[in-house]
Design an enzyme around this catalytic site. Structure first.
Site, short mmCIF file in Angstrom:
data_model
loop_
_atom_site.label_atom_id
_atom_site.label_comp_id
_atom_site.label_asym_id
_atom_site.label_seq_id
_atom_site.Cartn_x
_atom_site.Cartn_y
_atom_site.Cartn_z
N ARG A 1 71.40 52.75 -41.94
CA ARG A 1 72.02 53.91 -41.31
C ARG A 1 73.49 54.04 -41.72
O ARG A 1 73.98 55.12 -41.99
CB ARG A 1 71.94 53.79 -39.79
N HIS B 1 64.15 60.39 -4.65
CA HIS B 1 64.66 61.00 -5.88
C HIS B 1 64.12 62.43 -6.02
O HIS B 1 62.99 62.63 -6.48
CB HIS B 1 64.23 60.16 -7.09
N ASP C 1 68.05 72.01 -34.32
CA ASP C 1 69.44 71.92 -33.85
C ASP C 1 70.41 72.44 -34.90
O ASP C 1 71.27 73.28 -34.62
CB ASP C 1 69.83 70.47 -33.51
N GLY D 1 71.16 55.11 -8.67
CA GLY D 1 71.67 54.16 -9.65
C GLY D 1 71.06 52.80 -9.43
O GLY D 1 70.48 52.53 -8.37
N SER E 1 69.86 70.55 -41.85
CA SER E 1 68.77 69.68 -42.26
C SER E 1 67.43 70.40 -42.21
O SER E 1 66.43 69.90 -42.68
CB SER E 1 68.70 68.48 -41.31
N GLY E 2 67.42 71.59 -41.61
CA GLY E 2 66.14 72.29 -41.45
C GLY E 2 65.53 72.06 -40.08
O GLY E 2 64.54 72.65 -39.72
N LYS F 1 67.35 70.04 -25.51
CA LYS F 1 66.54 70.54 -26.63
C LYS F 1 65.80 71.84 -26.28
O LYS F 1 65.77 72.78 -27.08
CB LYS F 1 65.51 69.46 -27.00
N ASP G 1 34.62 48.84 -56.25
CA ASP G 1 34.43 47.39 -56.39
C ASP G 1 35.75 46.68 -56.65
O ASP G 1 35.77 45.49 -56.94
CB ASP G 1 33.46 47.11 -57.55
N LYS H 1 57.64 54.67 -25.57
CA LYS H 1 59.09 54.39 -25.53
C LYS H 1 59.54 54.46 -24.08
O LYS H 1 59.36 55.50 -23.47
CB LYS H 1 59.84 55.42 -26.36
N GLU I 1 64.81 64.53 -8.21
CA GLU I 1 64.76 64.98 -9.60
C GLU I 1 63.45 64.61 -10.30
O GLU I 1 63.18 65.10 -11.39
CB GLU I 1 65.94 64.40 -10.39
N TYR J 1 70.98 55.81 -4.38
CA TYR J 1 72.16 54.94 -4.34
C TYR J 1 73.38 55.70 -3.80
O TYR J 1 74.17 55.17 -3.01
CB TYR J 1 72.49 54.38 -5.74
N CYS K 1 72.00 61.29 -3.38
CA CYS K 1 70.62 60.87 -3.63
C CYS K 1 70.57 59.36 -3.77
O CYS K 1 71.37 58.77 -4.50
CB CYS K 1 70.08 61.47 -4.93
P1 XMP Z 1 64.48 56.92 -31.17
O1 XMP Z 1 63.92 56.33 -32.44
O2 XMP Z 1 65.88 56.48 -30.86
O3 XMP Z 1 64.55 58.47 -31.45
O4 XMP Z 1 63.56 56.76 -30.01
C1 XMP Z 1 64.86 59.47 -30.51
C2 XMP Z 1 65.06 60.77 -31.27
O5 XMP Z 1 66.23 60.63 -32.09
C3 XMP Z 1 65.89 60.81 -33.45
N1 XMP Z 1 66.67 59.84 -34.23
C4 XMP Z 1 67.66 60.16 -35.06
N2 XMP Z 1 68.17 61.35 -35.40
N3 XMP Z 1 69.68 60.27 -36.85
C5 XMP Z 1 69.18 61.39 -36.30
O6 XMP Z 1 69.64 62.49 -36.65
C6 XMP Z 1 69.23 59.04 -36.56
O7 XMP Z 1 69.71 58.05 -37.08
C7 XMP Z 1 68.15 58.99 -35.62
N4 XMP Z 1 67.45 57.96 -35.09
C8 XMP Z 1 66.54 58.51 -34.24
C9 XMP Z 1 64.40 60.56 -33.56
O8 XMP Z 1 63.82 61.23 -34.67
C10 XMP Z 1 63.91 61.08 -32.22
O9 XMP Z 1 63.72 62.48 -32.26
#
Ligand code: XMP
Length: 564
Positions: free
Chosen positions: A334, A206, A265, A65, A261-262, A420, A501, A556, A208, A97, A95
């Protein structure tokens, strides 16, 4: 909303190692490593009172930590007391901390404060206990000692010297009473310690992290050999248990509403629900006008053909786009999208109940399926309370609360214990097509959070077509499965270009492609420049309104994966 059945189900069937989280960014990796070994593990905040648990962990791991034991308000294990490290003590691995915390509890002189060289802001904050000690960060060679068969068990099979990853400010400077040294590095005399009699071990590094290659062996030695946990965490068994749990929870009359959503998950969640309760599971897809090209038709066809799910597509693009008009703040977008989803789910719940009247499946919509994954659960577990909100996400932003209150619906989350890759493994187990199982994630708010600024129909269409070209080319180049998530977004600032052009003043398309294991951190994917140039050429030529294409090189952190 959790019930006893929800809480206890996995522990009744799988030996569990409890990981107590002290706030390290990598605590979840301890779980992932254990689960990859087939050992079920669960993460709880370090403030958890072990005596209050309704189940018995086979062993406990204390994570690292960011705190110092000398900080005010630093986390301490509330359920334990060093004086109680006695014969009844469970099997424990501390581990980093966690290791310092327990040594400090035994005697505060055991732990010295460190200073971070080159980080003046930390130096001010940390008055060094010893003038010589500077924080240790990075690679270290761990020299393993051979003492006796009781304490050598943690590092069994490791060899005499192995690389490990250190990351600590404070450090053990004297050996806690009752412990022996089982490993040391050049800078840490007590890098590994073990209690002489009790099954208690501590490491300053660590295990992990990937940079500690022997970490998996250490965690296996601890969980399987020392704690005696069975490595029986298998996705097939989990599916059967989960299906049984869903049947028990839902009973034999209630209906379950689920948004699909397709993505992998929601598809896996839907497949489990369908398997568990058949047609009483009602799947709907709300087209918010911000889906990918041809997405709704493809999802309907795939779910129908492969999973026998009759998906209802609710066309609501006009509603969403009118509510989004003029809104530029990402969080507002959102929230608008989230609450519009709820309005439509509420309408759908009423419609479904009406339609089901006088049929063998008549019943009330009592449950709402949510595709929450374990990283979402972990984020809300911090001992300091839910981690500061970076983005409101998790499906459709604040969805459950209002629905649960307004409708008396209960939340069902079949994937809440899974990462995932485990969801993907279940998808394969359930026979879901590989192209769907490996599909890149797509956020609930869709293209709306990939447009920097005001969302209009025209802009969605431009981003959608650019995205389609980018993703098709990635697939054609055989790169899709090497990339965790890729998309094209749109910057509503316009840029000047010249086509033939003609001067054009068009939008900027932002291409993004990242590699990540857990979506909590991510690296930019390295394309060949020629490939990117060709994507740019095609988008500029084929998508009217685009003047420029750029590739986002931000990892990120500091960036996030989505643009907003
Ligand atoms: P970020 O942008 O937070 O994304 O780095 C990490 C993962 O989360 C997904 N993501 C979302 N999924 N609603 C969702 O269902 C959301 O508002 C949302 N914002 C981010 C993003 O696509 C990535 O897989």
């Amino acid at each position: 909303m959790t019930s006893k059945i929800q809480d206890e189900a996995p522990h009744n069937s799988f030996d569990t190692i409890l990981v107590l989280d002290f706030g390290s960014q990598t605590s979840h990796l301890i779980l992932r490593r254990l689960r990859a070994l087939g050992v079920f593990a669960e993460l709880l905040p370090c403030t958890t009172k072990i005596a209050d648990l309704t189940w018995k962990p086979k062993g406990i791991v204390f994570s690292g930590g960011p705190s110092s034991v000398y900080d005010e308000g630093s986390p301490l294990v509330s359920g334990m007391d060093s004086s109680k490290i006695g014969p009844g003590m469970r099997l424990i691995l501390f581990c980093s901390y966690g290791c310092q915390e327990i040594a400090w509890r035994i005697d505060s002189k055991n732990v010295a404060r460190g200073v971070a060289r080159g980080l003046p802001r930390f130096e001010k904050q940390y008055q060094p206990f010893s003038d010589h000690f500077v924080a240790e960060y990075g690679h270290a060679d761990l020299k393993v000692s051979k003492i006796n068969s009781h304490v050598d068990r943690l590092f069994a099979g490791l060899g005499e010297e192995v690389p490990v990853f250190m990351s600590h400010f404070d450090k053990l400077v004297t050996l806690p009473a009752g412990f022996v040294v089982i490993a040391a590095t050049k800078n840490s005399e007590f890098a590994g310690i073990a209690h002489e009699e009790k099954p208690i071990f501590g490491v300053q590094f660590h295990p992990e992290l990937e940079h500690t290659p022997c970490g998996t062996d250490i965690l296996r030695n601890f969980s399987v050999d020392i704690c005696g946990a069975q490595a029986n965490w298998k996705m097939g068994d989990f599916c059967q248990l989960e299906i049984a749990r869903i049947r028990e929870l839902v009973g034999d009359r209630a209906l379950v509403l689920g948004a699909v959503s397709g993505g992998v998950d929601s598809t896996v969640g839907a497949a489990l629900m369908r398997e568990a309760i058949g047609d009483r599971f009602k799947a709907i897809l709300i087209d918010n006008g911000c889906m990918r090209l041809n997405e709704c038709d493809q999802v309907k066809e795939t779910l129908g053909k492969h999973l026998g799910i009759n998906l209802t597509v609710v066309q609501a693009g006009d509603l969403f786009l009118s509510r989004l008009a003029g809104v530029t703040d990402p969080e507002k977008k959102r929230k608008i999208i989230g609450s519009s989803f709820i309005d439509l789910f509420e309408q759908e719940a009423i419609r479904i109940e009406k339609e089901a009247e006088n049929t063998p499946n008549s019943g009330k919509v009592e449950w709402f399926l949510q595709g929450t994954l374990y990283p979402d659960v972990i984020e809300s577990l911090s001992f300091r309370g839910p981690s500061a909100t970076i983005k409101t996400h998790h499906n459709v932003g604040g969805l459950p609360e209002r629905m649960m209150n307004g409708q008396g619906l209960r939340l069902i989350e079949p994937l809440r214990l899974l990462f995932k890759d485990e969801v993907r493994a279940i998808g394969r187990q359930l026979g879901i097509h590989e192209s769907l199982v490996n599909r890149h994630p797509f956020p609930g708010p869709g293209i709306a959070i990939r447009i920097l600024g005001d969302v209009t129909r025209e802009r969605v269409e431009i981003a959608r077509r650019a995205d389609n070209i980018f993703i098709s080319m990635i697939k054609e180049a055989g790169l899709y499965d090497q990339i965790s998530q890729a998309f094209a977004g749109l910057d509503t600032n316009r840029s000047v270009g010249v086509f033939g052009d003609q001067r054009v003043w068009g939008y900027i398309i932002i291409l993004r492609a990242v590699q990540t294991k857990d979506f909590m951190s991510a690296e930019v994917f390295n394309f060949d420049n020629a490939f990117l140039a060709e994507v740019s050429r095609r988008i500029c030529n084929e998508v009217e309104g685009v003047a420029r294409v750029v590739y986002d090189l931000t990892s990120k952190p500091p960036g996030t994966i989505e643009l907003e």
